[in-house]
Design a protein around this motif. Structure first.
Motif, PDB file in Angstrom:
ATOM      1  N   LEU A 183       7.921   6.263  23.945  1.00  0.00           N
ATOM      2  CA  LEU A 183       7.161   5.140  23.401  1.00  0.00           C
ATOM      3  C   LEU A 183       7.942   3.840  23.491  1.00  0.00           C
ATOM      4  CD1 LEU A 183       5.888   6.905  20.148  1.00  0.00           C
ATOM      5  CD2 LEU A 183       4.792   6.853  22.404  1.00  0.00           C
ATOM      6  N   GLY A 184       7.266   2.791  23.933  1.00  0.00           N
ATOM      7  CA  GLY A 184       7.796   1.437  23.869  1.00  0.00           C
ATOM      8  C   GLY A 184       7.224   0.729  22.656  1.00  0.00           C
ATOM      9  N   GLN A 185       8.026  -0.114  22.020  1.00  0.00           N
ATOM     10  CA  GLN A 185       7.630  -0.747  20.761  1.00  0.00           C
ATOM     11  C   GLN A 185       7.902  -2.237  20.806  1.00  0.00           C
ATOM     12  OE1 GLN A 185      10.114  -0.457  17.044  1.00  0.00           O
ATOM     13  NE2 GLN A 185       8.435   0.845  16.357  1.00  0.00           N
ATOM     14  N   ILE A 186       7.011  -3.025  20.177  1.00  0.00           N
ATOM     15  CA  ILE A 186       7.217  -4.460  20.034  1.00  0.00           C
ATOM     16  C   ILE A 186       6.605  -4.898  18.704  1.00  0.00           C
ATOM     17  CG2 ILE A 186       5.079  -5.100  21.241  1.00  0.00           C
ATOM     18  CD1 ILE A 186       6.671  -7.490  22.391  1.00  0.00           C
ATOM     19  N   GLU A 191       3.152   0.191  19.267  1.00  0.00           N
ATOM     20  CA  GLU A 191       3.890   1.037  20.197  1.00  0.00           C
ATOM     21  C   GLU A 191       2.920   1.893  20.999  1.00  0.00           C
ATOM     22  OE1 GLU A 191       6.693   3.321  17.988  1.00  0.00           O
ATOM     23  OE2 GLU A 191       5.198   4.675  17.149  1.00  0.00           O
ATOM     24  N   ALA A 192       3.320   2.208  22.223  1.00  0.00           N
ATOM     25  CA  ALA A 192       2.457   2.983  23.106  1.00  0.00           C
ATOM     26  C   ALA A 192       3.302   3.658  24.179  1.00  0.00           C
ATOM     27  CB  ALA A 192       1.402   2.085  23.758  1.00  0.00           C
ATOM     28  N   GLY A 193       2.750   4.729  24.744  1.00  0.00           N
ATOM     29  CA  GLY A 193       3.447   5.410  25.817  1.00  0.00           C
ATOM     30  C   GLY A 193       2.865   6.782  26.098  1.00  0.00           C
ATOM     31  N   VAL A 212      -1.854  10.054  25.997  1.00  0.00           N
ATOM     32  CA  VAL A 212      -1.384   8.693  25.760  1.00  0.00           C
ATOM     33  C   VAL A 212      -1.441   8.421  24.258  1.00  0.00           C
ATOM     34  CG1 VAL A 212      -1.766   6.242  26.169  1.00  0.00           C
ATOM     35  CG2 VAL A 212      -2.148   7.893  28.011  1.00  0.00           C
ATOM     36  N   TYR A 213      -0.319   7.955  23.715  1.00  0.00           N
ATOM     37  CA  TYR A 213      -0.251   7.638  22.286  1.00  0.00           C
ATOM     38  C   TYR A 213      -0.197   6.123  22.107  1.00  0.00           C
ATOM     39  CZ  TYR A 213       1.304   7.523  17.427  1.00  0.00           C
ATOM     40  OH  TYR A 213       1.398   7.284  16.086  1.00  0.00           O
ATOM     41  N   VAL A 214      -1.036   5.598  21.208  1.00  0.00           N
ATOM     42  CA  VAL A 214      -1.054   4.176  20.886  1.00  0.00           C
ATOM     43  C   VAL A 214      -1.093   4.038  19.374  1.00  0.00           C
ATOM     44  CG1 VAL A 214      -2.300   1.998  21.083  1.00  0.00           C
ATOM     45  CG2 VAL A 214      -2.245   3.562  23.026  1.00  0.00           C
ATOM     46  N   SER A 215      -0.259   3.160  18.827  1.00  0.00           N
ATOM     47  CA  SER A 215      -0.185   2.977  17.384  1.00  0.00           C
ATOM     48  C   SER A 215      -0.044   1.500  17.052  1.00  0.00           C
ATOM     49  CB  SER A 215       1.013   3.746  16.802  1.00  0.00           C
ATOM     50  OG  SER A 215       1.220   3.420  15.439  1.00  0.00           O
TER      51      SER A 215
END
Length: 249
Positions: free
Chosen positions: A178-181, A198-200, A237-240
């Motif tokens: 996961l990448g986060q911003i 975050e998503a990945g 695919v995870y998106v939060s």
């Protein structure tokens, strides 16, 4: 010439109102009591300062406490709740996570900070399947930069590996990358607001399990359909997205 005086006075009055408006915005956006502290970026809390965090969004909610153990080292026990899973899986998924976030600040140079993190946790899922597991995240990286004294942007990467066991002791391995911003704003010297996305991709590995129903003729037996299965190896695919607030103590 005298007829221009009212026009000049009106122009001067408009300019003064504009200056006062800018001053008021500056007071609202940069509170005098704000201090440079953060719970989400690469900075750790100073010893003696503690914080409580409440956050919610999609697909999770979180309650956490941030406790500095010593300078540049912080632990954050947390309780999480999720009501959905990967965006590629339409089913509602209910569960909890109980763990702690360990943060080690390795760079604190002016406006720039960098930290290593780990977030081990106990995972319990109770719908649609009952599962118990552990999250043994590898060292994670987060970077932070102070845009203003009380405004920070941050981002990084997470790799929260999890091992989940069902009621038949079958194991399922989950590997998200996961990448986060995010952004954190110090509203006052005691309160910060933050938002993070975050998503990945998320890889899952496990056995294919056929769906079974009880036999109408013999309730002690089950009829299973080998063509209708769950589990198996998947790429999802995870998106939060989270919005939260922290209170300093």
């Amino acid at each position: 010439e005298p007829s221009d005086n009212p026009r000049r006075a009106s122009t001067l009055g408009g300019a003064m109102r504009f200056v006062r408006t800018l001053a008021l915005l500056a007071v609202l956006l940069v509170p005098a009591g704000a201090s440079a502290w953060s719970t989400q970026g690469g900075r750790t809390l100073d010893p003696g300062r503690y914080a409580i965090e409440v956050a919610g969004g999609f697909p999770t909610a979180r309650l956490a406490v941030h406790v500095p153990l010593q300078k540049h080292l912080e632990v954050g026990p947390f309780l999480g709740f999720h009501y959905f899973g990967d965006v590629t899986d339409a089913r509602v998924r209910l569960g909890n996570a109980l763990g702690a976030r360990l943060k080690l600040n390795v760079v604190d140079h002016g406006a720039f900070q960098m930290a290593l993190l780990a977030q081990p946790a106990l995972i319990v899922a109770y719908s649609p399947d009952v599962r118990v597991g552990i999250q043994v995240s590898l060292p994670e990286l987060i970077l932070g930069y102070d845009v203003l004294k009380n405004l920070q942007i941050f981002g990084g990467f997470r790799f929260p590996i999890a091992f989940e066991f069902d009621t038949d002791y079958r194991v399922r391995i989950r590997l998200p990358l996961l990448g986060q911003i995010g952004v954190e704003w110090g509203v006052t010297s005691k309160i910060t607001l933050f938002t993070t996305v975050e998503a990945g991709p998320a890889w899952s590995f496990g056995a294919r399990i056929p769906k079974c129903v009880r036999s109408a003729a013999d309730p002690t037996k089950q009829i299973c359909d080998p063509k209708d299965t769950t589990g198996g190896n998947r790429l999802d695919v995870y998106v939060s997205g989270l919005v939260g607030v922290t209170f300093a103590l």
